[in-house]
Design an enzyme around this catalytic site. Sequence first.
Site, PDB file in Angstrom:
ATOM      1  N   LYS A  22    -111.680  47.581  53.838  1.00 50.20           N
ATOM      2  CA  LYS A  22    -111.655  45.915  53.706  1.00 50.20           C
ATOM      3  C   LYS A  22    -110.824  45.284  54.584  1.00 50.20           C
ATOM      4  CE  LYS A  22    -108.617  44.151  50.535  1.00 50.20           C
ATOM      5  NZ  LYS A  22    -108.081  42.957  51.021  1.00 50.20           N
ATOM      6  N   ASN A  23    -109.606  45.820  54.898  1.00 43.29           N
ATOM      7  CA  ASN A  23    -108.619  44.950  55.653  1.00 43.29           C
ATOM      8  C   ASN A  23    -108.939  45.031  57.200  1.00 43.29           C
ATOM      9  OD1 ASN A  23    -107.447  43.880  53.569  1.00 43.29           O
ATOM     10  ND2 ASN A  23    -105.776  45.410  53.543  1.00 43.29           N
ATOM     11  N   CYS A 120     -99.804  33.175  46.804  1.00 41.56           N
ATOM     12  CA  CYS A 120    -100.636  34.096  45.859  1.00 41.56           C
ATOM     13  C   CYS A 120     -99.491  34.726  45.228  1.00 41.56           C
ATOM     14  CB  CYS A 120    -101.485  34.694  46.728  1.00 41.56           C
ATOM     15  SG  CYS A 120    -100.774  36.247  47.636  1.00 41.56           S
ATOM     16  N   ARG A 125     -96.102  34.048  51.545  1.00 39.05           N
ATOM     17  CA  ARG A 125     -97.230  34.420  52.365  1.00 39.05           C
ATOM     18  C   ARG A 125     -97.537  33.297  53.388  1.00 39.05           C
ATOM     19  NH1 ARG A 125    -101.801  38.340  50.212  1.00 39.05           N
ATOM     20  NH2 ARG A 125    -101.751  38.741  52.739  1.00 39.05           N
ATOM     21  N   ASP A 356     -99.201  48.276  50.350  1.00 42.44           N
ATOM     22  CA  ASP A 356    -100.675  48.150  49.587  1.00 42.44           C
ATOM     23  C   ASP A 356    -100.751  49.552  48.493  1.00 42.44           C
ATOM     24  OD1 ASP A 356    -101.210  45.604  50.292  1.00 42.44           O
ATOM     25  OD2 ASP A 356    -102.440  46.415  52.096  1.00 42.44           O
ATOM     26  N   ARG A 448    -111.968  42.519  44.503  1.00 45.89           N
ATOM     27  CA  ARG A 448    -111.572  42.270  45.762  1.00 45.89           C
ATOM     28  C   ARG A 448    -111.526  43.191  46.881  1.00 45.89           C
ATOM     29  NH1 ARG A 448    -106.793  38.777  46.076  1.00 45.89           N
ATOM     30  NH2 ARG A 448    -107.475  38.717  48.312  1.00 45.89           N
TER      31      ARG A 448
HETATM   32  N1  EPU Z   1     -94.991  36.570  57.149  1.00 46.40           N
HETATM   33  C1  EPU Z   1     -94.447  35.581  57.651  1.00 46.40           C
HETATM   34  N2  EPU Z   1     -94.945  34.938  58.512  1.00 46.40           N
HETATM   35  C2  EPU Z   1     -96.243  34.734  58.957  1.00 46.40           C
HETATM   36  C3  EPU Z   1     -97.119  35.919  58.234  1.00 46.40           C
HETATM   37  C4  EPU Z   1     -96.448  36.814  57.447  1.00 46.40           C
HETATM   38  O1  EPU Z   1     -93.060  35.565  57.332  1.00 46.40           O
HETATM   39  O2  EPU Z   1     -96.811  34.012  59.397  1.00 46.40           O
HETATM   40  C5  EPU Z   1     -94.323  37.771  56.408  1.00 46.40           C
HETATM   41  C6  EPU Z   1     -95.236  37.806  55.059  1.00 46.40           C
HETATM   42  O3  EPU Z   1     -94.775  36.741  54.040  1.00 46.40           O
HETATM   43  C7  EPU Z   1     -94.967  39.349  54.742  1.00 46.40           C
HETATM   44  C8  EPU Z   1     -94.710  39.946  56.083  1.00 46.40           C
HETATM   45  O4  EPU Z   1     -94.595  38.975  56.939  1.00 46.40           O
HETATM   46  O5  EPU Z   1     -93.562  39.261  54.048  1.00 46.40           O
HETATM   47  C9  EPU Z   1     -96.112  40.737  56.405  1.00 46.40           C
HETATM   48  O6  EPU Z   1     -97.265  39.917  56.162  1.00 46.40           O
HETATM   49  P1  EPU Z   1     -98.355  40.101  57.034  1.00 46.40           P
HETATM   50  O7  EPU Z   1     -98.805  38.697  57.753  1.00 46.40           O
HETATM   51  O8  EPU Z   1     -98.347  41.485  57.668  1.00 46.40           O
HETATM   52  O9  EPU Z   1     -99.700  40.310  55.774  1.00 46.40           O
HETATM   53  P2  EPU Z   1    -101.032  39.768  55.843  1.00 46.40           P
HETATM   54  O10 EPU Z   1    -101.280  40.227  57.418  1.00 46.40           O
HETATM   55  O11 EPU Z   1    -101.239  38.442  55.335  1.00 46.40           O
HETATM   56  C10 EPU Z   1    -102.154  42.141  55.520  1.00 46.40           C
HETATM   57  C11 EPU Z   1    -103.019  42.854  54.361  1.00 46.40           C
HETATM   58  C12 EPU Z   1    -102.291  42.878  53.060  1.00 46.40           C
HETATM   59  C13 EPU Z   1    -101.148  43.625  53.156  1.00 46.40           C
HETATM   60  C14 EPU Z   1    -100.202  42.997  54.330  1.00 46.40           C
HETATM   61  C15 EPU Z   1     -99.053  43.926  54.835  1.00 46.40           C
HETATM   62  C16 EPU Z   1    -105.298  41.815  55.079  1.00 46.40           C
HETATM   63  C17 EPU Z   1    -106.490  41.141  54.534  1.00 46.40           C
HETATM   64  N3  EPU Z   1    -104.103  41.800  54.347  1.00 46.40           N
HETATM   65  O12 EPU Z   1    -101.882  40.716  54.894  1.00 46.40           O
HETATM   66  O13 EPU Z   1    -103.329  43.431  52.129  1.00 46.40           O
HETATM   67  O14 EPU Z   1    -100.435  43.801  52.275  1.00 46.40           O
HETATM   68  O15 EPU Z   1    -101.112  42.997  55.655  1.00 46.40           O
HETATM   69  O16 EPU Z   1     -99.396  45.103  55.077  1.00 46.40           O
HETATM   70  O17 EPU Z   1    -105.263  42.777  55.912  1.00 46.40           O
HETATM   71  C18 EPU Z   1    -104.027  43.954  49.882  1.00 46.40           C
HETATM   72  O18 EPU Z   1    -104.829  44.389  50.791  1.00 46.40           O
HETATM   73  O19 EPU Z   1    -104.042  44.171  48.973  1.00 46.40           O
HETATM   74  C19 EPU Z   1    -103.173  43.118  50.917  1.00 46.40           C
HETATM   75  C20 EPU Z   1    -102.392  42.229  50.376  1.00 46.40           C
END
Ligand code: EPU
Length: 487
Positions: A22-23, A120, A125, A356, A448
Amino acid sequence: MDAFVIYGGRRLNGRVRINGSKNASLPLLAASLLTDEPVILRDVPDLADIRNMIRLLRSLGCEINRDETAPGKPLTIQVTDTSNSFAHYDIVRTMRASICVLGPLLGQRGFGEVSMPGGCAIGDRPVDLHLRGFEALSAGIHLESGNIIAKAPAPGRLIGGSMFLGGPFGSTVLGTANVLCAAVRAKGTTVIESAACEPEIVDLANMLTKMGAKIVGAGSPRLVIEGVDRLGGVDHTVMADRIEAGTYILASAITNGNIVLENCPMDSLAAPLFRLAQIGVDVESVGCNGNDHPLDDATIRLSTDNGNPRLNKSNGNGNGSGNLIDPMRQTVRVTSNRRLDPIQMVTQPYPGFPTDLQAQLMALLCLADGNSVVTEKIFPDRFMHVPELLRMGAKLYRNGASVLISGVRELIGAPVMASDLRASAGLILAALAARGMTTVHRIYHLDRGYERMELTLRQLGADIERVDEEELNKRSISVPGLASAVA
Ligand code: EPU
């Protein structure tokens, strides 16, 4: 709204094929905006988040069809109309990952507008790092009526730049994907420092490279991108889902089962395999590419060796074609000791233990023989499963971003509430092991990220049923007062 009714205590046994990730699929789908030629994606799972992304891409001018009969059920995506570049709140609020269309829009069309995603269940986030990256590519960014509006400088093309994409919790996965997709079409060279190293980023870089992008360093914290004038179409098979694989490995372990996983991306699971070996769970290769190969001298074992996974070499194409051993598409058998050992574990960006899988691991540790400590370093509040596990007799003590888990002899079935995708998976695992009946409410969170999990678990021998909440109420097996809490 659906719930799962689970009678625990059955050992899982049988085979399951791991779906496409998915991711990985979400940014790959978004990247199809970068070309006017067809993009064919195989092995995209059929999930609520994917359907939302397809809806979003259609609103941005893509024609999308799925061939249900061909191998990998290919999705063909083709941009036919570029008049709308606005990702509306109606879709963004259903799925935060909608933000990852902004990079491709900005790179290809020089303009994009995306409704700002809210928080969320797992935390605030923010998206500040995504925006920092776009600004380093000379984009103008402003916020208007809750929408992020991003524009490339005149004459509509981004300019390569250097940036540091690290934040308070390390790198950002979707932020890296987003900025990478913008940079591949920028004029000149871009350097991203503190890029996410997740396998999903490597999968994206592989697809973009096949489309004509020039990217060096995928899988490392430093990405160097030479922008190109145009990208072409591509036929790409999505990597297998490492989180789905980890979830079924843990499901097998918590029921003391014996299951075989096909299409298992072992090479992306080093940290979970290391921790599982410490607990007493063995994951051993019995073949590759979804085919069985008897264990013999020619088959390199991927079994953990004193807790250190021994991973063999592959040709690195990630497609599982032609090579005997493809570590991203293995067939593995999961077995576990009856007595599980406690561990200390910290979630970290890749290659560390993935956040995750934290909830699912915690469910397993509830039944370990002693005290474990789990610390969440990515989303420090991602503990919505903790109060629900307490309802099932677990002994958990939270202190900030850490939880002390004092192992119990058994979990006891109870009505519990799913609150986010992975918390739901953790509760279902606990229910599979618990004595008696557990009702897991609000299963739409689970849908999801897992394709019809109840069918897979039932095929493995679990006693699990999907039931409409109204039907549940009629059967009077819901606890008093719960129906109104759900409504
Ligand atoms: N963060 C910031 N600023 C940003 C972006 C992120 O401070 O602009 C922080 C976040 O709050 C968090 C950390 O950086 O503390 C890491 O967040 P990241 O951006 O890596 O998360 P994401 O890309 O939004 C993806 C996965 C998540 C998974 C995270 C971490 C997808 C669609 N989602 O989210 O997956 O937990 O990386 O590995 O790829 C799930 O599948 O259940 C899920 C939540």
